[in-house]
Every structure is written in C-alpha cells, then in structure tokens.
Design an enzyme around this catalytic site. Structure first.
Site, short mmCIF file in Angstrom:
data_model
loop_
_atom_site.label_atom_id
_atom_site.label_comp_id
_atom_site.label_asym_id
_atom_site.label_seq_id
_atom_site.Cartn_x
_atom_site.Cartn_y
_atom_site.Cartn_z
N LYS A 44 -0.67 35.29 4.83
CA LYS A 44 -1.02 35.15 3.41
C LYS A 44 -0.02 35.91 2.54
O LYS A 44 0.41 35.42 1.49
CB LYS A 44 -2.46 35.64 3.17
CG LYS A 44 -3.48 34.72 3.83
CD LYS A 44 -4.89 35.26 3.88
CE LYS A 44 -5.75 34.36 4.76
NZ LYS A 44 -7.12 34.82 4.95
N GLN A 84 -10.82 39.53 4.35
CA GLN A 84 -10.45 38.82 5.58
C GLN A 84 -11.63 38.79 6.55
O GLN A 84 -12.21 39.82 6.85
CB GLN A 84 -9.23 39.53 6.22
CG GLN A 84 -8.73 38.85 7.47
CD GLN A 84 -8.23 37.43 7.22
OE1 GLN A 84 -7.52 37.17 6.24
NE2 GLN A 84 -8.61 36.50 8.08
N ASP A 107 -11.07 32.51 -1.91
CA ASP A 107 -11.43 31.78 -0.70
C ASP A 107 -12.50 30.72 -0.98
O ASP A 107 -12.79 29.89 -0.14
CB ASP A 107 -12.01 32.74 0.36
CG ASP A 107 -10.94 33.23 1.33
OD1 ASP A 107 -9.90 32.56 1.45
OD2 ASP A 107 -11.15 34.29 1.96
#
Ligand code: ADP
Length: 287
Positions: A44, A84, A107
């Site tokens: 990322k 995460q 997300d």
C-alpha cells in the site's frame, strides 16, 4: 486469456497520480508483527508513492488495548484511514472499524458505507476494494454480466458477501456457495463466471468450457513462501476464456482500488467530480 493484474493496476495508478502541491494523506494502523500484514502494508505504501500521495503507518504492539487503538484512530487527521486486517482476537474488529469516521473509511468497511452501497444501492465514491477489483477486471474485458450465471464461492464480509450483492446490482444471477454447500462442483460447472474467494487451494478444478474465472483466493502453497489461489490454474486455464492468476491477478488490482477510494475521498473534499463505475450507475438506475 491470462489476466495481468500488475499491468492494469499500473496503468490505472498512472491516471490517479496527484500533481498538485497539496495532496491526500493516508493513515494506516498496523497491529502486531505478522509478516503477511507487513507485506500488505508495504504494498500500500508503494502504491501511495507511485501516485504521489503521503502515507503514515502507526505500528502497535500485538497486545495493544482496544481503547488505546480507538483513541488513536479518533485523533487521526488523515484524509483516508485504514486498519490492516486481520486483527488479534482480543480486539473487536467491528468496533475498531466503526471508530473510523465513515467519510475517511478508505477500505469501505464501515456499516454506514456498506449499507448505503449494498442495501440501499446508493452510488458512492467508495467501494470495498477487493469487490471493486473484481468488477474492474470484468470491465477491462468488457464482460456483460447481465443475466449471466455467476457462482460466487465464499460469503465473507470482505469479499463474497459484498461482491455477490454488487453483481446482483449489475443484474447477474448470482449463486453464493460456502463451506456447507453440498454440490459445489455442480454449481461451478453451471456458471458462466466463477469467482472464488475461499482460501482453499485446488477448490476449483474444472469449469465449463469458455467460462470466466476470477481467483480471489490466497493461501500458502506446498512450497514455503509460495502463494496460491483457489483455482487449479494449470488445468482450468485450458477450459476458461479468461482467467486471473495468483499472484499477479486480483491482488495488485485491490491495492489500486484502495488508491482510487483515497483519491475519490480527496476529490470529494475539494468539490471535484469523483470516479463512479459507470456500469454500476446503469444497474442502480434499474432498481
Ligand atoms: P476472505 O475474507 O478472504 O473472503 P474468509 O476466510 O473470511 O476469506 O472466508 C472464506 C469463505 O470461503 C467463507 O465464506 C467460507 O464459507 C468459504 N469456504 C471455505 N472453504 C470452502 C469450501 N471448501 N467450499 C466452499 N466454500 C468455502
């Protein structure tokens, strides 16, 4: 045709590149020292560099307390925030996700965003990243899913569930299979499009001749350090019209969709037009 995820992801990333002096900033919370999570975070960060946006990682000990993590998230000033996954079991994943303000939920896992998109069918500047990656691959090949039989293997919160709903929104006929499905092979053979997100190597051994096969599975292969998908690639590649490999298929596209969400959050803030998948807009108008 074997899909090249790195190539398409790179070309989409080019279009997202930020050229202005002020740029969006992504904040990533990483808990613990899992090598897999660290490697995802690094990918990322690399993508952020490629599109010229800032990123900051906050690394917490494996035994961090829930309140401490939530307090930290609530104080973050970044344009996009993500935690995460997976998280250690003593942490409540949903409470932590919901401590991210929904407009920064890059997300796209906050109930506010998922409900808007998947339940009410509202068009949104964000989409959950892995489902968005699969839709983008289908669009790349100009696959018309209207009325097609899609077999979705897996019903997880991250992939199978949201993707099956998005494909319904696009007017596909979707069958969702899971751990308890008794006639999985039949459901696979019946499908025009097979999407597998179960994390079980060699789950998909044969498909209908000419089917489209999207492999979202990730598991450890027999050789140490080797990542494999759910599809028996060597066999199925001779039957499928389009197939995505693991690695190098859906994975790079998922990171790319995360960057698109971040850019969209940023553009929305600046009052600029955001990217919305045109095929979803058409489908949403129908229902
Ligand atoms: P992810 O979040 O990557 O989608 P999960 O491990 O959370 O992965 O979910 C795996 C999904 O795959 C579950 O919905 C489960 O029911 C499904 N699944 C696992 N094994 C099988 C199997 N052998 N056949 C069909 N579905 C399976």
């Amino acid at each position: 045709m074997i899909f090249n995820g790195n190539q398409l992801a790179n070309s989409i990333l080019q279009t997202l590149r930020i050229t202005s002096k002020i740029k969006p900033k992504l904040g990533i919370c990483l808990v613990g020292d899992s090598p897999a999570s660290k490697s995802y975070v690094n990918r990322k960060l690399k993508a952020c560099q490629e599109i010229n946006v800032d990123a900051e990682v906050f690394h917490f000990e494996e035994n961090v307390e829930q309140d401490q993590l939530i307090k930290h998230i609530q104080q973050m000033h970044h344009d996009g925030i993500l935690v995460q996954l997976p998280l250690p079991l003593h942490l409540n994943k949903l409470d932590i996700i919901h401590s991210i303000p929904y407009e920064k939920d890059v997300d796209c896992l906050h109930m506010h965003n998922l409900q808007r998109i998947l339940v009410y069918g509202e068009l949104c500047e964000m989409l959950p990243c892995t489902p968005a990656a699969v839709l983008q691959i289908l669009d790349y090949y100009d696959v018309n899913v209207i009325g097609k039989r899609v077999t979705m293997i897996g019903r997880s919160f991250l992939v199978g569930l949201p993707l099956s709903l998005l494909l319904q929104k696009r007017n596909a006929t979707v069958t969702v299979c899971h751990r308890e499905t008794q006639d999985l092979d039949e459901q696979i053979m019946n499908a025009d499009i097979v999407i597998s997100a179960a994390g079980q190597p060699k789950l998909v051994r044969n498909v209908k001749q000419g089917a489209i096969v999207i492999d979202v599975g990730i598991s450890q292969g027999e050789k140490r350090g080797k990542i494999v998908g759910d599809v028996d690639f060597d066999n199925v590649k001779n039957q499928a019209s389009i197939i995505t490999p693991v690695p190098g298929g859906v994975g790079p596209m998922t990171v790319c969709m995360l960057m698109r969400n971040l850019c969209n959050i940023w553009k929305k803030k600046q009052g600029q037009p955001v990217y919305i998948n045109p095929k979803l807009s058409e489908a949403y108008l129908n229902d």
